[in-house]
Design an enzyme around this catalytic site. Structure first.
Site, PDB file in Angstrom:
ATOM      1  N   ASP A   1       7.758  11.318  -1.807  1.00 22.63           N
ATOM      2  CA  ASP A   1       7.339  10.176  -2.616  1.00 22.63           C
ATOM      3  C   ASP A   1       5.827  10.093  -2.568  1.00 22.63           C
ATOM      4  O   ASP A   1       5.205  10.339  -1.533  1.00 22.63           O
ATOM      5  CB  ASP A   1       7.981   8.877  -2.122  1.00 22.63           C
ATOM      6  CG  ASP A   1       7.674   8.580  -0.666  1.00 22.63           C
ATOM      7  OD1 ASP A   1       6.653   7.917  -0.393  1.00 22.63           O
ATOM      8  OD2 ASP A   1       8.455   8.996   0.205  1.00 22.63           O
TER       9      ASP A   1
ATOM     10  N   ASP B   1      11.157  -0.935  -4.143  1.00 28.48           N
ATOM     11  CA  ASP B   1      10.593  -0.782  -2.804  1.00 28.48           C
ATOM     12  C   ASP B   1      10.326  -2.174  -2.253  1.00 28.48           C
ATOM     13  O   ASP B   1       9.383  -2.855  -2.660  1.00 28.48           O
ATOM     14  CB  ASP B   1       9.297   0.035  -2.905  1.00 28.48           C
ATOM     15  CG  ASP B   1       8.572   0.189  -1.569  1.00 28.48           C
ATOM     16  OD1 ASP B   1       9.016  -0.405  -0.566  1.00 28.48           O
ATOM     17  OD2 ASP B   1       7.546   0.897  -1.543  1.00 28.48           O
TER      18      ASP B   1
ATOM     19  N   GLU C   1       9.741  -4.157   1.260  1.00 28.09           N
ATOM     20  CA  GLU C   1       9.421  -3.969   2.679  1.00 28.09           C
ATOM     21  C   GLU C   1       8.385  -5.000   3.092  1.00 28.09           C
ATOM     22  O   GLU C   1       8.101  -5.936   2.343  1.00 28.09           O
ATOM     23  CB  GLU C   1       8.900  -2.555   2.910  1.00 28.09           C
ATOM     24  CG  GLU C   1       7.694  -2.191   2.039  1.00 28.09           C
ATOM     25  CD  GLU C   1       7.191  -0.777   2.280  1.00 28.09           C
ATOM     26  OE1 GLU C   1       6.608  -0.559   3.362  1.00 28.09           O
ATOM     27  OE2 GLU C   1       7.370   0.089   1.389  1.00 28.09           O
TER      28      GLU C   1
END
Length: 282
Positions: A82, A171, A173
């Site tokens: 990534d 994503d 987090e």
């Protein structure tokens, strides 16, 4: 007279000791950097976050994820990477030659940031025959989940049934810009994630992949188990993926190491190349 000499000698000795101590203190001050208080830490610029940035800062490297330690888990899995703007123009042919067969590129963050290197990073692997996809770095403290899904889709986060384009990734987090859970309660965070996922699926027909770490998921969603229908991309920098968030019995992808800003992070798809292409096809 002797008494005066002794007193003078002792005084000069004390003076030498005092001067020596001052000089030693100055040398130590010059040679040892002063500790910087946590409050003085510089907050990164909005848009600069990348996949795993918060994971590395909070969970760290839990063990050396070396080739030897991963040799057993590598069987039947497919190597990927990534990347984000930190990698700039990526040498995709080099990565392909090293065995990388899939990639995810950061497309967007919030509703104001677009990756300036997205075109090269997204189309480069596709031209080599790799399977590629895009991810969105969530900032739930800035705008709503549905709005961020729309922004992601408008700037590269779409999906097509061509067998070489992977579904988009949320994503989610630790917040690199402030409080870990973006100032949201556990129920508010679950609602925000739901809004993003529902909008993405409504517009693409695919369930978005959720990228997260188990410890963040527990901290900020209360280990919510209601999103197990979405593929899981687990982040854990160790020789095993460890315990998964509640609801998931297996993972689809695993980010097993973070190499920072140089060549991107390395990942494994939990299946062989044919299975990866089937997953891309939906």
């Amino acid at each position: 007279m002797e008494s005066v000499r002794s007193s003078t000698h002792r005084s000069r000795g004390r003076s030498r000791l005092t001067v020596t101590g001052v000089l030693t203190g100055l040398l130590l001050t010059l040679s040892v950097p002063a500790a910087v208080p946590d409050s003085a830490a510089v907050t990164p610029e909005r848009g600069s976050a990348y996949m795993g940035m918060g994971v590395l800062a909070h969970d760290g490297a839990l063990g050396d994820a070396t080739d030897d330690s991963l040799s057993g888990s590598r069987t039947g899995q497919t190597e990927g990477v990534d990347v984000s703007s930190h990698q700039r123009d990526v040498a995709w042919s080099t990565l392909y030659g090293s065995g990388v067969r899939w990639s995810y590129t950061k497309a967007t963050e919030g509703t104001s940031y677009k990756n300036a290197y997205f075109t090269q990073q997204y189309n480069g692997p596709y031209k080599l025959g790799m399977v590629r996809g895009a991810y969105h770095f969530a900032t739930p403290d800035s705008t709503g989940g549905a709005a961020q899904a729309d922004y992601f889709l408008a700037h590269g986060g779409g999906w097509s049934r061509d067998g070489r384009t992977l579904p988009g990734v949320l994503d989610i987090e630790w917040n690199p810009y402030g409080p870990a859970c973006y100032g949201k309660s556990k129920s508010q965070m679950v609602g925000w994630i739901r809004d993003f996922l529902n909008r993405y699926k409504a517009r693409t027909g695919r369930a978005a992949v959720i990228y997260t770490a188990t410890s963040w998921w527990s901290q900020c969603t209360g280990n919510y188990r209601g999103f197990a229908a979405n593929p899981l991309w687990i982040a854990r920098y160790a020789s095993t993926p460890g315990t998964l968030p509640a609801g998931w019995s297996s993972y689809t992808m695993w980010q097993y190491t973070s190499t920072g800003k140089t060549v991107g992070d390395h990942d494994r798809f939990n299946g062989n190349l044919d299975q990866l292409r089937d997953f891309a096809s939906g």
